[in-house]
Design a protein around this motif. Structure first.
Motif, short mmCIF file in Angstrom:
data_model
loop_
_atom_site.label_atom_id
_atom_site.label_comp_id
_atom_site.label_asym_id
_atom_site.label_seq_id
_atom_site.Cartn_x
_atom_site.Cartn_y
_atom_site.Cartn_z
N TRP A 230 -19.56 57.75 -28.39
CA TRP A 230 -18.80 57.34 -29.57
C TRP A 230 -19.72 57.45 -30.80
CZ3 TRP A 230 -16.59 51.68 -30.39
CH2 TRP A 230 -15.69 51.69 -31.45
N ASP B 141 -19.34 60.62 -21.31
CA ASP B 141 -18.02 60.18 -21.78
C ASP B 141 -17.89 60.46 -23.28
OD1 ASP B 141 -15.50 58.40 -21.42
OD2 ASP B 141 -16.52 57.52 -23.16
N SER C 16 -7.53 53.44 -19.86
CA SER C 16 -8.39 52.56 -20.66
C SER C 16 -7.53 51.67 -21.54
CB SER C 16 -9.34 53.40 -21.51
OG SER C 16 -10.29 52.56 -22.12
N ASN C 17 -8.16 50.58 -22.00
CA ASN C 17 -7.45 49.59 -22.81
C ASN C 17 -6.12 49.25 -22.14
OD1 ASN C 17 -9.40 49.49 -25.11
ND2 ASN C 17 -8.95 51.67 -25.06
N GLN D 260 -11.52 52.35 -17.50
CA GLN D 260 -12.66 52.16 -18.41
C GLN D 260 -12.29 50.99 -19.32
OE1 GLN D 260 -13.90 54.51 -22.20
NE2 GLN D 260 -14.77 55.64 -20.50
N LEU E 36 -23.69 46.45 -24.10
CA LEU E 36 -24.71 46.02 -25.09
C LEU E 36 -24.05 45.56 -26.39
CD1 LEU E 36 -27.37 48.85 -24.53
CD2 LEU E 36 -27.25 46.57 -23.48
N GLU E 37 -22.74 45.42 -26.38
CA GLU E 37 -21.98 44.97 -27.55
C GLU E 37 -22.42 45.73 -28.81
OE1 GLU E 37 -19.32 43.45 -27.62
OE2 GLU E 37 -19.19 42.46 -25.67
N GLU E 38 -22.34 47.05 -28.71
CA GLU E 38 -22.65 47.95 -29.83
C GLU E 38 -24.02 47.66 -30.44
OE1 GLU E 38 -19.36 46.84 -29.57
OE2 GLU E 38 -18.72 48.81 -28.91
N GLY F 287 -23.57 53.46 -24.67
CA GLY F 287 -23.65 54.33 -25.84
C GLY F 287 -25.10 54.60 -26.21
N ARG G 167 -27.69 57.39 -28.60
CA ARG G 167 -27.93 58.57 -29.43
C ARG G 167 -29.38 59.00 -29.36
NH1 ARG G 167 -25.54 56.06 -34.89
NH2 ARG G 167 -26.62 54.29 -33.94
N LYS G 168 -30.26 58.10 -28.86
CA LYS G 168 -31.69 58.39 -28.90
C LYS G 168 -32.24 58.61 -27.48
CE LYS G 168 -32.39 55.31 -32.85
NZ LYS G 168 -31.23 54.41 -32.74
N ASN H 95 -33.76 55.64 -25.76
CA ASN H 95 -32.82 54.68 -25.17
C ASN H 95 -32.32 55.15 -23.81
OD1 ASN H 95 -33.16 53.01 -27.32
ND2 ASN H 95 -31.26 53.59 -28.37
N ASP I 30 -35.06 54.16 -21.40
CA ASP I 30 -35.07 52.71 -21.21
C ASP I 30 -33.92 52.29 -20.29
OD1 ASP I 30 -36.18 50.10 -21.96
OD2 ASP I 30 -34.28 49.77 -23.00
N ASN I 31 -32.73 52.80 -20.56
CA ASN I 31 -31.56 52.37 -19.79
C ASN I 31 -31.59 52.87 -18.34
OD1 ASN I 31 -30.63 51.07 -22.05
ND2 ASN I 31 -29.42 52.81 -22.75
N1 LIG Z 1 -12.20 53.31 -23.99
C1 LIG Z 1 -12.47 52.76 -25.16
O1 LIG Z 1 -11.58 52.35 -25.91
C2 LIG Z 1 -13.90 52.63 -25.57
C3 LIG Z 1 -14.26 51.70 -26.56
C4 LIG Z 1 -15.60 51.60 -26.91
C5 LIG Z 1 -16.53 52.41 -26.29
N2 LIG Z 1 -16.16 53.32 -25.35
C6 LIG Z 1 -17.14 54.21 -24.69
O2 LIG Z 1 -18.18 53.40 -24.19
C7 LIG Z 1 -19.43 53.82 -24.74
C8 LIG Z 1 -20.36 52.63 -24.86
O3 LIG Z 1 -19.90 51.71 -25.81
P1 LIG Z 1 -20.57 51.59 -27.26
O4 LIG Z 1 -21.33 52.84 -27.53
O5 LIG Z 1 -19.50 51.22 -28.19
O6 LIG Z 1 -21.50 50.33 -27.16
P2 LIG Z 1 -22.72 49.86 -26.28
O7 LIG Z 1 -22.98 50.78 -25.15
O8 LIG Z 1 -22.50 48.43 -25.99
O9 LIG Z 1 -23.94 49.91 -27.34
C9 LIG Z 1 -24.37 51.10 -27.88
C10 LIG Z 1 -25.48 50.79 -28.89
O10 LIG Z 1 -26.61 50.26 -28.20
C11 LIG Z 1 -27.77 50.97 -28.58
N3 LIG Z 1 -28.63 51.11 -27.40
C12 LIG Z 1 -28.33 51.68 -26.21
N4 LIG Z 1 -29.35 51.59 -25.36
C13 LIG Z 1 -30.35 50.96 -26.03
C14 LIG Z 1 -31.67 50.59 -25.68
N5 LIG Z 1 -32.14 50.82 -24.48
N6 LIG Z 1 -32.41 49.95 -26.62
C15 LIG Z 1 -31.94 49.69 -27.86
N7 LIG Z 1 -30.68 50.03 -28.26
C16 LIG Z 1 -29.90 50.66 -27.34
C17 LIG Z 1 -27.30 52.33 -29.04
O11 LIG Z 1 -28.26 52.83 -29.95
P3 LIG Z 1 -28.35 54.38 -30.32
O12 LIG Z 1 -26.96 54.85 -30.50
O13 LIG Z 1 -29.09 54.38 -31.60
O14 LIG Z 1 -29.05 55.09 -29.20
C18 LIG Z 1 -25.96 52.00 -29.65
O15 LIG Z 1 -26.14 51.66 -31.01
C19 LIG Z 1 -19.04 54.50 -26.07
O16 LIG Z 1 -20.08 55.33 -26.57
C20 LIG Z 1 -17.81 55.23 -25.62
O17 LIG Z 1 -18.18 56.41 -24.90
C21 LIG Z 1 -14.86 53.41 -24.96
#
Ligand SMILES: NC(=O)c1ccc[n+]([C@@H]2O[C@H](COP(=O)([O-])OP(=O)(O)OC[C@H]3O[C@@H](n4cnc5c(N)ncnc54)[C@H](OP(=O)(O)O)[C@@H]3O)[C@@H](O)[C@H]2O)c1
Length: 332
Positions: free
Chosen positions: A21, A55, A167-168, A188, A219-221, A292, A294-295, A298, A301-302
């Motif tokens: 995303w 994804d 999803s949702n 999802q 990781l709550e964004e 999620g 981008r780096k 990360n 680390d994950n």
């Molecule tokens: N089905 C749906 O409606 C729906 C809704 C939301 C999300 N999604 C999917 O789920 C994915 C994950 O959700 P999300 O991206 O919203 O949130 P998330 O995974 O909770 O958090 C992503 C954030 O965490 C950071 N991050 C990840 N690993 C890290 C690490 N090891 N150390 C420090 N920061 C770290 C990322 O930084 P960087 O980006 O800077 O690396 C990014 O800003 C989305 O990308 C999308 O593909 C689906």
């Protein structure tokens, strides 16, 4: 890396999946617009750490996330399991209004014509002739489920998709799709230590169908990646300015919870991200963990979170600290 079978399909997917995303950038992930070179480096890092499951969705950056992935996948498409979504489109062809942003009106349409067009558009943007998995992005009640199932099954027969998911949605939607002849390989849904209830309800619903539970938002964004993240501010179109953790009283509660989590993190010498990923993985066997990133750092680390084992008392203490600020439902 560990690998799992996606639902009842024949797809072997890494336990950790790359969420893209953020790769879409724009007004929703406003701090950075990724380049093609960065997208290639991201996939290089995934390959190096055994992450083969990606994804995306058409609406991430209104086509930009898919476009960047298409470029980054050139010459190595078959090395990855590529998942995108359908139902949310900005073609102005009807459906249920979903949102307006950046001059686009996004509608939710699960009718067969829309689903087929979504898939064709994604194939074109990602320069491929098949999608491994397609998720109905927002399950909606407006159109007959039997028609949507028929369209998805036909796409499978045609070899354009290999699996599909929801999803949702709610557990009753999974039942509905299955009862209408569907073969739902994954759901999802949001799930994190701050919002675990919807996921827990779904765990039991997935089991009888062999459906994979895939979590997003663990990781709550970014809000669970470090206490320092809580000091960041975002423009109002950014997703990270619109979730509960930015409210001052909730943020204060989150800071207090970090005080409990810090000694647990320090005892394991891990990152906070790894701590919450390990917490999530401990809640349900064979969960697919979608994070999620981008780096490349990360990604590294994950990938290591799979080695972290938390004791039952640590798991319980972590959730106890989260309890005062846990929420029932999130809409991202
Ligand atoms: N089905 C749906 O409606 C729906 C809704 C939301 C999300 N999604 C999917 O789920 C994915 C994950 O959700 P999300 O991206 O919203 O949130 P998330 O995974 O909770 O958090 C992503 C954030 O965490 C950071 N991050 C990840 N690993 C890290 C690490 N090891 N150390 C420090 N920061 C770290 C990322 O930084 P960087 O980006 O800077 O690396 C990014 O800003 C989305 O990308 C999308 O593909 C689906």
């Amino acid at each position: 890396m560990r690998y799992r079978t996606l639902g009842n399909s024949d797809l072997a997917v890494s336990a950790i999946a790359l969420g893209t995303w953020g790769l879409g950038g724009g007004s929703v992930w406003s701090d950075h617009d990724s380049t093609e070179a960065e997208a290639r480096n991201l996939l290089d890092a995934c390959r190096d750490h055994g992450i083969n499951y990606i994804d995306t969705a058409p609406v991430y950056g209104t086509g930009e996330s898919e476009r960047l992935l298409g470029e980054a996948l050139k010459g190595r498409r078959h090395d990855f399991v590529l998942q995108t979504k359908c139902s949310l489109n900005w073609r102005n062809e009807g459906g249920n209004f979903h949102y307006s942003r950046d001059g686009y009106t996004v509608n939710n349409d699960t009718r067969p014509t829309a689903i087929v067009r979504d898939v064709e558009d994604s194939l074109r943007r990602m320069q491929t002739d098949y999608l491994d998995s397609v998720i109905v992005h927002y399950v909606c009640k407006g159109f007959p489920v039997s028609d949507t199932v028929e369209a998805l099954e036909r796409l499978k027969e045609q070899g354009k998709i290999r699996a599909y998911g929801l999803s949702n949605s709610r557990p009753s939607d999974l039942e509905d799709y299955q009862a209408n002849g569907g073969h739902v390989d994954l759901v999802q849904e949001f799930f994190s230590i701050l919002s675990p209830f919807h996921g827990r309800e779904y765990f039991t619903a997935c089991k009888p169908h062999g459906t994979t539970f895939q979590t997003y938002g663990v990781l709550e964004e970014g809000f669970l990646t470090s206490p320092a993240f809580l000091d960041r501010t975002f423009v109002k179109t950014d997703i990270r300015s619109r979730i509960p953790w930015v409210q001052p009283e909730v943020k204060a509660g989150l800071r207090r919870a970090f005080e409990t989590w810090e000694p647990i993190r320090a005892a394991h010498g891990c990152s906070f991200s790894q701590l919450f990923e390990a917490w999530a993985l401990a809640q349900y066997k064979n969960m697919s963990l979608l994070v999620g990133m981008r780096k490349p750092a990360n990604v590294a680390d994950n990938a290591a979170c799979l080695d972290l084992v938390l004791s039952p008392s640590e798991l319980a203490d972590m959730e106890e600290a989260a309890r005062p600020i846990q929420v029932e439902v999130l809409d991202k």
